[in-house]
Scaffold this motif. Sequence first.
Motif, mmCIF file in Angstrom:
data_model
loop_
_atom_site.group_PDB
_atom_site.id
_atom_site.type_symbol
_atom_site.label_atom_id
_atom_site.label_comp_id
_atom_site.label_asym_id
_atom_site.label_seq_id
_atom_site.Cartn_x
_atom_site.Cartn_y
_atom_site.Cartn_z
ATOM 1 N N ASN A 1 37.226 -26.348 74.658
ATOM 2 C CA ASN A 1 37.859 -25.138 74.952
ATOM 3 C C ASN A 1 38.414 -24.432 73.554
ATOM 4 N N GLU A 2 39.119 -25.415 73.143
ATOM 5 C CA GLU A 2 39.849 -24.922 71.611
ATOM 6 C C GLU A 2 38.711 -24.557 70.797
ATOM 7 N N ALA A 3 37.557 -25.420 70.767
ATOM 8 C CA ALA A 3 36.776 -24.847 69.715
ATOM 9 C C ALA A 3 36.222 -23.469 70.136
ATOM 10 N N GLU A 4 35.960 -23.282 71.307
ATOM 11 C CA GLU A 4 35.589 -22.054 71.732
ATOM 12 C C GLU A 4 36.290 -20.930 71.215
ATOM 13 N N LYS A 5 37.861 -21.070 71.573
ATOM 14 C CA LYS A 5 38.722 -20.192 71.238
ATOM 15 C C LYS A 5 38.662 -20.063 69.899
ATOM 16 N N ALA A 6 38.724 -20.683 69.155
ATOM 17 C CA ALA A 6 38.753 -20.735 67.521
ATOM 18 C C ALA A 6 37.683 -20.020 66.892
ATOM 19 N N TRP A 7 36.573 -19.953 67.443
ATOM 20 C CA TRP A 7 35.255 -19.651 67.502
ATOM 21 C C TRP A 7 35.354 -17.970 67.392
ATOM 22 N N PHE A 8 35.751 -17.666 68.744
ATOM 23 C CA PHE A 8 35.925 -16.288 68.959
ATOM 24 C C PHE A 8 36.900 -15.510 67.976
ATOM 25 N N ASP A 9 38.016 -16.307 67.865
ATOM 26 C CA ASP A 9 39.262 -15.778 67.060
ATOM 27 C C ASP A 9 38.745 -15.127 65.880
ATOM 28 N N GLN A 10 37.542 -15.953 65.195
ATOM 29 C CA GLN A 10 37.370 -15.381 64.001
ATOM 30 C C GLN A 10 36.861 -13.862 64.024
ATOM 31 N N PHE A 11 36.393 -13.587 65.185
ATOM 32 C CA PHE A 11 35.798 -12.301 65.267
ATOM 33 C C PHE A 11 36.836 -11.251 65.111
ATOM 34 N N ASP A 12 38.077 -11.568 65.457
ATOM 35 C CA ASP A 12 39.207 -10.508 65.399
ATOM 36 C C ASP A 12 40.038 -10.371 64.423
ATOM 37 N N LYS A 13 39.502 -11.007 63.186
ATOM 38 C CA LYS A 13 40.288 -11.264 62.011
ATOM 39 C C LYS A 13 40.197 -9.730 61.141
ATOM 40 N N CYS A 14 39.183 -8.857 61.589
ATOM 41 C CA CYS A 14 39.118 -7.838 60.640
ATOM 42 C C CYS A 14 38.416 -6.836 61.698
ATOM 43 N N SER A 15 38.561 -5.545 61.244
ATOM 44 C CA SER A 15 38.163 -4.223 62.238
ATOM 45 C C SER A 15 36.687 -3.797 61.370
ATOM 46 N N PHE A 16 35.908 -2.983 62.122
ATOM 47 C CA PHE A 16 34.850 -2.460 61.722
ATOM 48 C C PHE A 16 35.109 -1.750 60.481
ATOM 49 N N ARG A 17 36.265 -1.013 60.364
ATOM 50 C CA ARG A 17 36.407 -0.395 59.083
ATOM 51 C C ARG A 17 36.663 -1.154 58.067
ATOM 52 N N ASP A 18 37.220 -2.436 58.058
ATOM 53 C CA ASP A 18 37.329 -3.634 57.081
ATOM 54 C C ASP A 18 35.772 -3.785 56.499
ATOM 55 N N VAL A 19 35.036 -4.173 57.633
ATOM 56 C CA VAL A 19 33.565 -4.753 57.348
ATOM 57 C C VAL A 19 32.711 -3.615 56.592
ATOM 58 N N LEU A 20 32.860 -2.353 56.932
ATOM 59 C CA LEU A 20 32.384 -1.304 56.400
ATOM 60 C C LEU A 20 32.955 -1.246 54.852
ATOM 61 N N ARG A 21 34.218 -1.589 54.628
ATOM 62 C CA ARG A 21 34.783 -1.419 53.091
ATOM 63 C C ARG A 21 34.265 -2.445 52.377
ATOM 64 N N LYS A 22 34.229 -3.696 52.874
ATOM 65 C CA LYS A 22 33.772 -4.761 52.245
ATOM 66 C C LYS A 22 32.123 -4.395 51.797
ATOM 67 N N LYS A 23 31.384 -3.947 52.610
ATOM 68 C CA LYS A 23 29.953 -3.352 52.494
ATOM 69 C C LYS A 23 29.968 -2.608 51.207
ATOM 70 N N ALA A 24 30.604 -1.737 51.312
ATOM 71 C CA ALA A 24 30.725 -0.468 50.160
ATOM 72 C C ALA A 24 31.115 -1.442 48.943
ATOM 73 N N GLU A 25 31.946 -2.220 48.795
ATOM 74 C CA GLU A 25 32.278 -2.863 47.578
ATOM 75 C C GLU A 25 31.101 -3.764 47.050
ATOM 76 N N GLN A 26 30.634 -4.571 48.124
ATOM 77 C CA GLN A 26 29.408 -5.120 47.495
ATOM 78 C C GLN A 26 28.224 -4.419 46.889
ATOM 79 N N ASN A 27 27.927 -3.316 47.705
ATOM 80 C CA ASN A 27 26.877 -2.298 47.272
ATOM 81 C C ASN A 27 27.183 -1.680 45.711
ATOM 82 N N SER A 28 28.614 -1.426 45.557
ATOM 83 C CA SER A 28 28.907 -0.768 44.368
ATOM 84 C C SER A 28 28.770 -1.845 43.152
#
Lengths: 135, 135
Positions: free
Chosen positions: A102-129
Amino acid sequence: MAGISNKCLYALRALLELSGLERGQARSIPAIAKNQDIPLKFLESIMRELKEAGFVSSTRGKEGGYRLVLNPNEFSPGQVVRTFQPPNSLPSTSCCFSQIVNEAEKAWFDQFDKCSFRDVLRKKAEQNSVPDFSI
Amino acid sequence: MAGISNKCLYALRALLELSGLERGQARSIPAIAKNQDIPLKFLESIMRELKEAGFVSSTRGKEGGYRLVLNPNEFSPGQVVRTFQPPNSLPSTSCCFSQIVNEAEKAWFDQFDKCSFRDVLRKKAEQNSVPDFSI
DNA sequence: CTTATCCCTAGTTAGCCGATAGGGATAGTA
DNA sequence: TACTATCCCTATCGGCTAACTAGGGATAAG
């Protein structure tokens, strides 16, 4: 281990594309499918699920499509992942390992809460530039 | 998400049983299968895999069986889980989410390294000795 | 009324998980 | 030698699910 499903990744990528649009602007299924290279009919069913879950809204007819309901700043991949890959509700025969599992499962899910879609978008833009010297 | 497989849980429970034996002592497949309530033939194949992986050794014939190779103090469920559920080696089309996915996977596996088999055994003993007032 | 879009129900297919069948090899024991 | 308990091996099977497809229907704009 199993990791994330294709379907869920498709959902994330579709939502990321919508996150890049101006607030309230819509994009059609064929457009998203082409840009993200996702099988059209499969994407159709995914978008419907995303609508049922309240992540997007839609309009039909010409100039229609899907748009994001939530603000990309306050919207994390975790919210999506939890809907598309609901937790396993531990194997019935709970044994001495179920706590760890159960703890492993929780740890897995929690990783996906660490950033917002905006953050991902920003990172993507950085990579492309940034030019790629890796070759 | 997928979580842990039955097979892997069986492996963990079988190893936990062996962890409870004195160093070098062996236990047979039928005995383990009965104690842990694991399908016999299925356990057979699992024990062979555990042997190939180097976690246990075996002797045939009367009084034979499987025994733990490693010291339960220095042997964590994580080592087993990694063999039985190898990491997904990220979906080929690496996208902006692959980093998050990889980190989530790592976080999942890491949970299984947080204690040794000896620790699990100890916790199990505590639980069994404490009376249950929950009903 | 035509076209572009979303909406719906129902398949199909391939792969894997969990488990089983049916023996063979080997090591002690007498 | 014969017996028996054990591990060792290969092959197979049923059921489930993920991934994807087919074939249309409803609706909105022009």
